[in-house]
Write an enzyme that holds these catalytic residues in place. Structure first.
Site, PDB file in Angstrom:
ATOM      1  N   LYS A 143       8.779   0.090  -6.526  1.00  0.00           N
ATOM      2  CA  LYS A 143       8.567   0.601  -7.878  1.00  0.00           C
ATOM      3  C   LYS A 143       9.839   1.259  -8.387  1.00  0.00           C
ATOM      4  O   LYS A 143      10.503   2.013  -7.667  1.00  0.00           O
ATOM      5  CB  LYS A 143       7.407   1.602  -7.862  1.00  0.00           C
ATOM      6  N   CYS A 177       2.803  -0.417 -12.084  1.00  0.00           N
ATOM      7  CA  CYS A 177       2.221   0.643 -12.909  1.00  0.00           C
ATOM      8  C   CYS A 177       3.169   1.178 -13.981  1.00  0.00           C
ATOM      9  O   CYS A 177       3.358   0.562 -15.008  1.00  0.00           O
ATOM     10  CB  CYS A 177       1.709   1.768 -12.012  1.00  0.00           C
ATOM     11  N   GLU A 221      -2.160  -0.810  -6.941  1.00  0.00           N
ATOM     12  CA  GLU A 221      -1.037  -0.061  -6.392  1.00  0.00           C
ATOM     13  C   GLU A 221      -1.484   0.748  -5.168  1.00  0.00           C
ATOM     14  O   GLU A 221      -2.539   1.396  -5.193  1.00  0.00           O
ATOM     15  CB  GLU A 221      -0.520   0.870  -7.496  1.00  0.00           C
TER      16      GLU A 221
END
Length: 672
Positions: free
Chosen positions: A114, A174, A45
């Site tokens: 995200k 994540c 990330e």
């Protein structure tokens, strides 16, 4: 991607220069140069800037440098049949997003933002980034090109031929994995078979185990491959240390795990990665045959599919563990628990059936001194102990015939004596001789009229080994044994899963019983469990010695005459091929649906108990397939018994197949 649907995936933890995208791009390019054989390479990330830039994310200088770094990576991957995923911050209008860019040989194919931003304890992502909700622009300008953008992107593989038709990539970032229903669940329901997670997880005590459970569990729930690449210890350590944990899992199993901070070894300061071949074809088969994907939880928006280019690879190596004995528990801390679990399932199944019988009922078991009857005997004894019944209610009957050797007969009698069950011996040779005479059958061409048993025994010893083929001679003995057992009452069966698959039983003889606790135990596991019982349940004394002797005995039905020295000549494995090969084939053909060519390919990488010539492996596979199809009629009529492992051939449960199906399509490879 190779012709068998194997996709090579690499997950890298990067040596990070916090706030220096140009240096990070060079590091990415360096890793790419060393992972040329990989189809997909995943980086952490925000790897192009560093995850820990904090308020520097607001700076246009950093954002512009990140785009320049992205351009460097794109140029390094230009023209290559490979997918690369890197993380970077991206400004879209008034908002800033934490993104993953998906790159192939043509450039950036799509950008996934995200969705779920951690904003608790040590995390503060909402200070800088906006969570993606599906309301974002469908396209953004990236490096001068309009590029798909959003949380609704999937990336199907093109250019890899038929092998790539089921390879579809989904990306979440994540924290997306740590919520109750991760985006990857919707992606899998929409067809994604490879799920990628560029991540930055700091390391705290015990967190790595939970992280591993999440990755492995999600791969299992989604029936997918799941790759996770974590930021490492060269991120800023102002307040946190990042572990550099990389993981690759497939369908609930951990395939590979990288170094990480806290693993007890010196901390790795440079870039490192793991590589594995994930089996997309296997996942597709399992989804079609076992899982339910048509009833998603909650609304799922339509996904846009943006193709990414790979190529059909001719590589001949394999980065994937192939178990030579897929049914046998591996050594390690789980071994004792796994073996106990197997026995307990067998015992529980038999116990329920025994409970339905009057308490004083007797149970009958043919004890031959071979592996299968030994395992059934051990299970029956455990069951009687569980029910608090006298072991003498189990009546073991050994029935020597024309092929029985002194070793197996002695082992059978000794084992029954050691275990304290009732024991009896009936020589079936006189009954068999009478049957031959009544049928007018001449065993091996020998006229048995007027002969007595000993005269026939002597004549049989002179039959040349190459002429010892007489199915009537074998079947009469096998059926007599079942006749004697069933004439007495409730019979516990002994046949195993491998014999059921191959039809290696006499119809309505050892094929039949009132309940069979061994029915889903393959031969390799039977041998293992007998040896395990010898070592762990009878650690010393005569019982252990007898069990070890049985485990080391040549596998044979002992229906054909022995040698003049009284040794077994009728070896099942000489006739059929090694059982460890048959069990390997059984697992990969029935459990995973692999075509024969793929099974042969994988067999090259399995570490069997000894090396087998390729010709023998191919010959044994042909035998397996031919017999598996031809002998289905026996499996259509089998006793009750418990499913223990992942494969069962019960016609009432796992396996429904026409008895007259043709194996021609499965055997076409052997005709080339």
């Amino acid at each position: 991607m190779n012709a068998f649907g194997l996709l090579r995936v690499a997950c890298a933890s990067l040596k990070t220069s916090v706030g220096d995208p140009a240096a990070n791009a060079r590091e990415v390019v360096g890793v790419l140069a060393k992972t040329e054989a990989c189809d997909v390479v995943l980086f952490p990330e925000l790897c192009l800037t560093g995850y820990t830039c904090a308020d520097l994310f607001y700076q246009p200088t950093l954002l512009d440098a990140a785009l320049d770094a992205l351009k460097t990576v794109v140029e390094a991957n230009a023209g290559k049949p490979r997918v690369v995923v890197v993380g970077l911050p991206l400004g879209v209008g008034p908002h800033l997003y934490n993104c993953a860019a998906v790159i192939d040989g043509r450039g950036v194919r799509g950008v996934v933002p995200k969705q779920h931003l951690p904003n608790y304890k040590e995390f503060y992502e909402r200070r800088w980034f906006r969570p993606a909700k599906g309301e974002e622009p469908a396209e953004v300008d990236i490096l001068g090109r309009s590029t798909p953008f959003g949380i609704d992107l999937l990336f199907p593989v093109e250019g890899a031929g038929a092998a790539g038709r089921d390879a579809v990539i989904g990306v979440e970032i994540c924290e997306d994995l740590w919520i109750p229903i991760p985006p990857s669940a919707s992606q899998a329901l929409a067809g994604a078979t490879l799920l990628l997670n560029p991540s930055a997880g700091n390391e705290t005590i015990g967190k790595s185990a939970y992280r591993t459970d999440l990755v492995v569990g999600q791969s299992g729930r989604c029936v997918a491959a799941y790759a996770y690449a974590g930021a490492g210890p060269t991120e800023s350590t102002t307040d946190l240390v990042f572990g550099g944990h990389c993981l690759i899992a497939e369908n609930g199993g951990l395939m590979a795990e990288s170094r990480r901070v806290g693993d007890g070894k010196p901390v790795e300061r440079g870039s490192y990665w793991i590589e594995r071949d994930v089996d997309v074809a296997r996942l597709t088969f399992l989804r079609r045959s076992e899982a339910t994907f048509e009833s998603p939880v909650g609304p799922i928006r339509p996904f846009r599919r943006v193709p990414v280019g790979l190529a059909s690879s001719e590589r001949d190596d394999l980065k994937r563990y192939v178990a030579a004995a897929p049914f046998v528990p591996t050594a390690g801390p789980e071994l004792n628990r796994r073996c106990a679990e197997i026995f307990e399932i067998q015992v529980a199944g038999l116990a329920k059936r025994m409970e339905r019988m009057p308490e004083a009922s007797t149970f009958h078991l043919g004890v031959s001194g071979g592996l299968d009857s030994t395992l059934a005997l051990l299970v029956a004894v455990k069951t009687l102990d569980l029910l608090g019944r006298d072991r003498k209610l189990l009546r073991g009957l050994t029935m020597p015939g024309f092929g029985t050797t002194s070793r197996t007969r002695t082992n059978a009698i000794d084992l029954m004596d050691h275990l304290g069950v009732s024991s009896e011996t009936i020589d079936i040779a006189p009954l068999a001789l009478q049957t031959f005479q009544e049928l007018g059958h001449a065993p091996f061409g020998i006229d048995a009229k007027g002969m007595d048993v000993e005269t026939l025994r002597a004549a049989l010893l002179d039959v040349p080994e190459d002429r010892r083929k007489d199915l009537v001679f074998e079947n009469v003995q096998a059926r007599l044994r079942t006749f004697l057992l069933m004439s007495r009452g409730f019979v516990i069966g002994t046949g195993d899963l491998s014999e059921m698959a191959l039809g290696w039983s006499t119809y309505n003889a050892d094929h039949m019983s009132m309940y069979n606790p061994n029915c889903s135990i393959p031969k390799t596991l039977v041998r293992f469990l007998v040896s395990y019982a010898a070592m762990h349940e009878f650690p010393e004394g005569p019982t252990r010695d007898t069990l070890n002797s049985i485990a080391e005995t040549t596998i044979s039905p002992e229906l054909l005459p022995p040698s003049k020295r009284g040794e077994i000549l009728q070896s099942t494995e000489d006739a059929l091929g090694p059982y460890e090969l048959h069990d390997f084939f059984l697992y990969h053909v029935v459990r995973l649906g692999y075509p024969p060519e793929k099974v042969l390919f994988l067999a090259r990488f399995a570490e069997f108990s000894k090396p087998y010539p390729p010709e023998l492996v191919a010959k044994t596979l042909k035998t397996f397939l031919s017999r598996f199809f031809a002998q289905q009629y026996k499996r259509s009529c089998v006793p009750d018994g418990p499913k223990v492992g992942t494969v069962s051939l019960s016609p009432r449960g796992d396996w429904r197949m026409p008895s007259d199906a043709d194996a021609a399509a499965w055997l076409r490879w052997a005709q080339g």
